[in-house]
Each structure stands twice: as structure tokens, then as C-alpha cells.
Design a protein around this motif. Structure first.
Motif, PDB file in Angstrom:
ATOM      1  N   SER A 171       0.863  -1.180   0.000  1.00 47.88           N
ATOM      2  CA  SER A 171       0.000   0.000   0.000  1.00 47.88           C
ATOM      3  C   SER A 171       0.899   1.228   0.000  1.00 47.88           C
ATOM      4  O   SER A 171       2.076   1.148   0.351  1.00 47.88           O
ATOM      5  CB  SER A 171      -0.859   0.011   1.266  1.00 47.88           C
ATOM      6  N   GLY A 172       0.341   2.363  -0.386  1.00 45.44           N
ATOM      7  CA  GLY A 172       1.040   3.626  -0.184  1.00 45.44           C
ATOM      8  C   GLY A 172       0.907   4.016   1.282  1.00 45.44           C
ATOM      9  O   GLY A 172       0.011   3.538   1.991  1.00 45.44           O
ATOM     10  N   SER A 173       1.788   4.873   1.770  1.00 44.23           N
ATOM     11  CA  SER A 173       1.674   5.373   3.149  1.00 44.23           C
ATOM     12  C   SER A 173       0.558   6.418   3.186  1.00 44.23           C
ATOM     13  O   SER A 173       0.218   7.021   2.164  1.00 44.23           O
ATOM     14  CB  SER A 173       2.981   6.025   3.587  1.00 44.23           C
ATOM     15  N   PRO A 174      -0.014   6.670   4.367  1.00 48.35           N
ATOM     16  CA  PRO A 174      -1.043   7.713   4.470  1.00 48.35           C
ATOM     17  C   PRO A 174      -0.570   9.053   3.912  1.00 48.35           C
ATOM     18  O   PRO A 174      -1.299   9.726   3.171  1.00 48.35           O
ATOM     19  CB  PRO A 174      -1.304   7.779   5.978  1.00 48.35           C
ATOM     20  N   TRP A 175       0.667   9.439   4.207  1.00 48.09           N
ATOM     21  CA  TRP A 175       1.172  10.732   3.722  1.00 48.09           C
ATOM     22  C   TRP A 175       1.312  10.740   2.194  1.00 48.09           C
ATOM     23  O   TRP A 175       0.886  11.673   1.513  1.00 48.09           O
ATOM     24  CB  TRP A 175       2.517  11.081   4.386  1.00 48.09           C
ATOM     25  N   ILE A 231      -8.004   9.111   8.085  1.00 50.58           N
ATOM     26  CA  ILE A 231      -8.853   8.283   7.213  1.00 50.58           C
ATOM     27  C   ILE A 231      -7.980   7.331   6.376  1.00 50.58           C
ATOM     28  O   ILE A 231      -8.278   6.143   6.247  1.00 50.58           O
ATOM     29  CB  ILE A 231      -9.744   9.176   6.340  1.00 50.58           C
ATOM     30  N   ASN A 232      -6.879   7.847   5.854  1.00 50.70           N
ATOM     31  CA  ASN A 232      -5.974   6.991   5.078  1.00 50.70           C
ATOM     32  C   ASN A 232      -5.412   5.862   5.944  1.00 50.70           C
ATOM     33  O   ASN A 232      -5.285   4.727   5.478  1.00 50.70           O
ATOM     34  CB  ASN A 232      -4.817   7.817   4.499  1.00 50.70           C
ATOM     35  N   THR A 233      -5.076   6.181   7.177  1.00 50.38           N
ATOM     36  CA  THR A 233      -4.482   5.179   8.070  1.00 50.38           C
ATOM     37  C   THR A 233      -5.454   4.026   8.317  1.00 50.38           C
ATOM     38  O   THR A 233      -5.088   2.855   8.220  1.00 50.38           O
ATOM     39  CB  THR A 233      -4.074   5.843   9.398  1.00 50.38           C
ATOM     40  N   GLU A 234      -6.691   4.367   8.610  1.00 49.25           N
ATOM     41  CA  GLU A 234      -7.679   3.301   8.860  1.00 49.25           C
ATOM     42  C   GLU A 234      -7.938   2.484   7.604  1.00 49.25           C
ATOM     43  O   GLU A 234      -8.087   1.264   7.648  1.00 49.25           O
ATOM     44  CB  GLU A 234      -9.000   3.901   9.350  1.00 49.25           C
ATOM     45  N   THR A 235      -8.018   3.184   6.479  1.00 50.95           N
ATOM     46  CA  THR A 235      -8.294   2.494   5.219  1.00 50.95           C
ATOM     47  C   THR A 235      -7.139   1.554   4.851  1.00 50.95           C
ATOM     48  O   THR A 235      -7.359   0.401   4.466  1.00 50.95           O
ATOM     49  CB  THR A 235      -8.533   3.516   4.086  1.00 50.95           C
ATOM     50  N   VAL A 236      -5.917   2.057   4.973  1.00 49.65           N
ATOM     51  CA  VAL A 236      -4.746   1.254   4.602  1.00 49.65           C
ATOM     52  C   VAL A 236      -4.614   0.037   5.524  1.00 49.65           C
ATOM     53  O   VAL A 236      -4.264  -1.059   5.071  1.00 49.65           O
ATOM     54  CB  VAL A 236      -3.459   2.125   4.630  1.00 49.65           C
ATOM     55  N   THR A 237      -4.910   0.208   6.805  1.00 51.36           N
ATOM     56  CA  THR A 237      -4.832  -0.921   7.740  1.00 51.36           C
ATOM     57  C   THR A 237      -5.751  -2.052   7.271  1.00 51.36           C
ATOM     58  O   THR A 237      -5.353  -3.214   7.155  1.00 51.36           O
ATOM     59  CB  THR A 237      -5.225  -0.482   9.166  1.00 51.36           C
ATOM     60  N   GLU A 279       8.174  12.772  11.292  1.00 50.80           N
ATOM     61  CA  GLU A 279       7.576  11.798  12.223  1.00 50.80           C
ATOM     62  C   GLU A 279       6.097  12.076  12.424  1.00 50.80           C
ATOM     63  O   GLU A 279       5.270  11.159  12.393  1.00 50.80           O
ATOM     64  CB  GLU A 279       8.337  11.795  13.558  1.00 50.80           C
ATOM     65  N   SER A 280       5.727  13.358  12.627  1.00 49.23           N
ATOM     66  CA  SER A 280       4.317  13.676  12.907  1.00 49.23           C
ATOM     67  C   SER A 280       3.407  13.357  11.735  1.00 49.23           C
ATOM     68  O   SER A 280       2.280  12.920  11.939  1.00 49.23           O
ATOM     69  CB  SER A 280       4.119  15.162  13.208  1.00 49.23           C
ATOM     70  N   TYR A 281       3.867  13.650  10.507  1.00 49.16           N
ATOM     71  CA  TYR A 281       2.948  13.540   9.363  1.00 49.16           C
ATOM     72  C   TYR A 281       3.119  12.258   8.553  1.00 49.16           C
ATOM     73  O   TYR A 281       2.249  11.906   7.776  1.00 49.16           O
ATOM     74  CB  TYR A 281       3.064  14.769   8.459  1.00 49.16           C
ATOM     75  N   SER A 282       4.259  11.572   8.706  1.00 46.98           N
ATOM     76  CA  SER A 282       4.365  10.315   7.972  1.00 46.98           C
ATOM     77  C   SER A 282       4.635   9.122   8.879  1.00 46.98           C
ATOM     78  O   SER A 282       3.827   8.205   8.971  1.00 46.98           O
ATOM     79  CB  SER A 282       5.406  10.403   6.855  1.00 46.98           C
ATOM     80  N   LEU A 283       5.781   9.121   9.548  1.00 50.53           N
ATOM     81  CA  LEU A 283       6.176   7.902  10.281  1.00 50.53           C
ATOM     82  C   LEU A 283       5.146   7.482  11.330  1.00 50.53           C
ATOM     83  O   LEU A 283       4.823   6.299  11.445  1.00 50.53           O
ATOM     84  CB  LEU A 283       7.555   8.097  10.930  1.00 50.53           C
ATOM     85  N   ASN A 284       4.621   8.453  12.106  1.00 52.10           N
ATOM     86  CA  ASN A 284       3.700   8.059  13.186  1.00 52.10           C
ATOM     87  C   ASN A 284       2.448   7.368  12.661  1.00 52.10           C
ATOM     88  O   ASN A 284       1.940   6.436  13.288  1.00 52.10           O
ATOM     89  CB  ASN A 284       3.326   9.264  14.049  1.00 52.10           C
ATOM     90  N   TYR A 285       1.969   7.800  11.520  1.00 55.85           N
ATOM     91  CA  TYR A 285       0.786   7.148  10.951  1.00 55.85           C
ATOM     92  C   TYR A 285       1.126   5.740  10.446  1.00 55.85           C
ATOM     93  O   TYR A 285       0.316   4.823  10.566  1.00 55.85           O
ATOM     94  CB  TYR A 285       0.171   8.005   9.847  1.00 55.85           C
ATOM     95  N   MET A 286       2.319   5.577   9.886  1.00 59.65           N
ATOM     96  CA  MET A 286       2.723   4.230   9.449  1.00 59.65           C
ATOM     97  C   MET A 286       2.861   3.299  10.665  1.00 59.65           C
ATOM     98  O   MET A 286       2.512   2.122  10.601  1.00 59.65           O
ATOM     99  CB  MET A 286       4.040   4.288   8.658  1.00 59.65           C
TER     100      MET A 286
END
Ligand code: CP3
Length: 355
Positions: free
Chosen positions: A146-150, A185-191, A221-228
Motif C-alpha cells: 500500500s502507499g503510506s497515508p502521507w 482516514i488513510n491510516t484506517e483504510t490502509v490498515t 515523524e508527525s505527518y508520515s512515520l507516526n501514521y505508518m
């Protein structure tokens, strides 16, 4: 669980002993292969290839049929199927890459964004996973992705691949609440998306954070890594702890230490990163994947052999290296040059795995 015949890639992901360094190639199914172009013509378009499980299986198998030395297969699809399922209307402009009919241009559109019915809207992807898994007959492991949320958010806001990313960065600095809403929303969808791929038969999953590297170091970290990280830990909570997980932030070599603590089993590295320094930073806590410059494949077999050896020398002795390019193979690569790469990895790497 049925065992995989060639498990060198899986063993390396858990840093177990192997007799050589495994290799697969990002975008190994694609336009540099004449057989891919032929199937795409039959299918009509790239999206038709992705949406038809028989065509998706045919093209996913093409590199494995041509190159017996590949140690993994990857699902044939695209990261942008996810925003498409959210209603953004993915299409491809000939020679110009991906576009969205309905990018997220204002607050109202962003507030309306919702988690799609992943099982229904992305069913064609899970059917492709099942079909490719069957066709492989357990020859090598299958990677889902998948792509990352960011990275997904950059396409969703910009409406296309970025260069300066001014739209999304302007929003990030002015209205972080809106960006965080999209990212949640991206994080939940990607999970959910990755969980369904594993259920359908993916043996390994990889998150492509192709545009994490454009973030300022204070924001990565705040906008990409933490969501991954949330995706990885939620997959574990859902019972997918045993599925190896690879995280790849293109241009993210300066954040390897934080990435090594994300819960991923392996980190992708691009060619700007030195593998021996990277290995010291991650302290052999995770495997490393990479990192030959894809442009070297536009040279000749002798130069390719030398460059491949340099990457293997850089990683050095011991387990935990998955050979790959630092980004996707380019469409201009002569197929025989990839053969030279693969042969060199197979012939030169065993010395690094001796006691
Ligand atoms: O690795 C594989 O073989 C699996 C297939 C795969 C594709 N896209 C097929 C594809 C994977 C893993 C991807 C991921 C992807 N897609 C990423 C993350 C990896 C990266 O490259 O950073 C991104 C950013 C995309 C978005 C995307 N899709 C772009 C920017 C483009 C156009 C650029 C290009 O290379 O033409 C695509 C189209 C695309 N995805 C193609 C393929 C084979 C080419 C489509 C064609 O046949 O014309």
C-alpha cells in the motif's frame, strides 16, 4: 501454513541465516518488459490490467518466468487504487502519470472524505492477490503493498504526482487539522486494505512512502512515520504479527533510527544512503532492502556488475540484506541488463553468508 519453496527472502526478513542474498526489484512487472506491453495492449489500459485478475496475474508472473533468480513476487496493482476507492476518480494521462478527477481542494471536500467499503471497492485487488498466489504455487513469497497515508495524501491534495508539493505543504502549515483528518482516514483504510491482502494470501507487506522524503525533518515523524506506526501496530493487534512488514521512505535515509523503532521488520533504502552506515544506525535490529541506483541499469553489464558488487560490499558480511534497487526500475531498462544484476547478486553474495 503451507511452506514456501524458496524462503530465502522470508528468512532474511527475520535475519536468519541463508546461503545467498535474496533479490527482488521494485516495479519488476512493468513497461521495460516487452511481454508487459503486449498484455497491456490486450487489456486496453494500465487500470484494466489492475482490475482484471487474469491480466494482473499474467503480468505479475512475467518477471518470474523470465528471471528464475528472483526471490519474491509482488502484487500487480498501484498505490492509488485506495484514493480511487474513496471516490477521487483515478485516471492516467498517456505519458504523464496518474491524475485525479476529484482532488481534495477545499475544506468541504476534505470533511466529506470517508473510509470506503474496502472489501467491496477493492475486491478486485484481493482477487488478484488470490490468483497470483495460486499461480506462484508457493515458488517464492508474495508481497502485498500500500502507499503510506502521507504519500496517498500528496496525490489526493495535489491531484497528481508532485514536484514542489506546495498545495499540500501550504495546507500542512496553515491547516494541520485538515491534513491530520485526511491522514487518519488513510491510516484506517490502509490498515484494513493490508489486512485483506494478507487474508487473501500476501506473505509479506510493504508500505511505500514515496514522498515522505519531501517533508521537513521536524515534520516527518508527525505527518508520515507516526501514521505508518499506527498501521503496523494495528495490524499486530488484529493478529497479523507474523506477517513481515517492510517500510520504505524514499529520501528518508536521515530518519533510519526512528524508522527502526517503528515495528517494521525491514527498511527500504534509496541510493543516497550508504548501507554500511545505515546498518550501524539500525544496529542490525531490522533488515535493510536496497539500494542500487536504478539509472545504473541504463549502462552496460560490466558496469552493472561492478555497481552491484559495491552495494553487496557496502552491506558486508552477515544476514539481513535484501538486494533491490533504491526505487522502481525505469521503463528504459534493457531487460538483459537486469539479468546481469541478478546473476551478479546470486554469484557474488554467497561469500557474505559463510561462517
Ligand atoms: O513493483 C511492482 O512490480 C508492482 C506494481 C506497482 C506499480 N505501482 C505498477 C505501476 C507498484 C508497487 C506501484 C507503486 C506505486 N505507484 C508507487 C510507489 C512506489 C514508487 O514508485 O514510489 C507510486 C508513487 C505509484 C503511483 C504511480 N503509478 C505513478 C507515479 C505512476 C506513473 C509513473 C510511471 O512510472 O509511469 C504509476 C503507473 C504505474 N504503476 C505503472 C506500473 C507498471 C506504469 C503504468 C503503465 O503501464 O503505463
Amino acid at each position: 501454513m503451507v511452506s514456501i519453496i524458496n524462503d530465502v527472502f522470508l528468512k532474511t526478513l527475520s535475519r536468519e541465516k541463508t546461503s545467498y542474498t535474496p533479490v527482488w526489484i521494485m516495479r519488476q512487472a512493468g513497461r521495460y518488459l516487452p511481454e508487459y506491453l503486449e498484455t497491456r495492449k490486450k487489456a486496453g489500459s494500465f487500470l484494466d490490467l489492475c482490475k482484471n485478475k487474469d491480466f494482473a496475474t499474467e503480468v505479475a508472473m512475467q518477471p518470474l518466468d523470465r528471471y528464475p533468480d528472483l526471490d519474491a513476487a509482488i502484487l500487480f496493482s498501484d498505490i492509488l487504487t485506495v484514493p480511487d476507492a474513496m471516490g477521487l476518480g483515478l485516471y492516467f494521462e498517456e505519458g504523464e502519470g496518474p491524475r485525479f478527477k476529484n482532488p481534495l481542494q477545499n475544506e468541504k471536500e476534505i470533511q466529506k472524505l470517508d473510509i470506503p467499503d474496502v472489501e467491496e471497492k477493492l475486491n478486485y485487488v484481493f482477487n488478484a492477490v488470490k490468483s497470483i498466489k495460486d499461480a506462484l504455487r508457493n515458488r517464492v513469497p508474495l508481497i502485498g503493498f500500500s502507499g503510506s497515508p502521507w504519500t496517498l495524501a500528496t496525490y489526493m491534495v495535489e491531484g497528481k504526482g508532485g514536484s514542489d508539493f506546495l498545495k499540500i505543504k501550504k495546507m500542512l502549515y496553515n491547516r494541520p487539522d485538515l491534513i491530520n483528518h485526511i491522514l487518519k482516514i488513510n491510516t484506517e483504510t490502509v490498515t484494513k486494505y493490508l489486512a485483506c491482502q494478507i487474508d487473501a494470501g500476501a506473505d509479506v507487506i510493504m508500505i511505500f512512502d514515496s514522498w515522505g522524503g519531501v517533508l521537513a525533518h521536524q515534520e516527518y515523524e508527525s505527518y508520515s512515520l507516526n501514521y505508518m506506526k499506527v498501521i503496523l501496530s494495528n495490524l499486530n493487534l488484529l493478529g497479523y504479527q507474523k506477517t513481515p512488514k517492510i517500510l520504505f521512505t524514499k529520501g528518508g535515509g536521515q530518519w533510519l533510527q526512528a524508522q527502526a523503532n517503528s515495528g517494521a521488520n525491514a527498511l527500504g533504502t534509496d541510493w543516497q544512503t550508504n548501507l554500511s552506515s545505515a546498518r550501524k544506525i539500525v544496529n542490525d535490529k531490522v533488515a535493510l532492502q536496497g539500494n542500487l541506483d536504478p539509472a545504473i541499469l541504463l549502462s552496460d553489464p560490466k558496469l552493472i556488475e561492478k555497481a552491484v558488487k559495491e552495494v553487496l560490499d557496502d552491506y558486508g558480511h552477515g544476514e539481513g540484506h535484501i538486494f533491490n534497487l533504491g526505487h522502481g526500475i525505469t521503463q528504459f531498462t534493457p531487460p538483459e541488463n537486469l539479468q546481469a544484476l541478478l546473476e551478479t547478486v546470486r554469484n557474488y553474495s554467497p561469500q557474505f553468508h559463510k561462517k
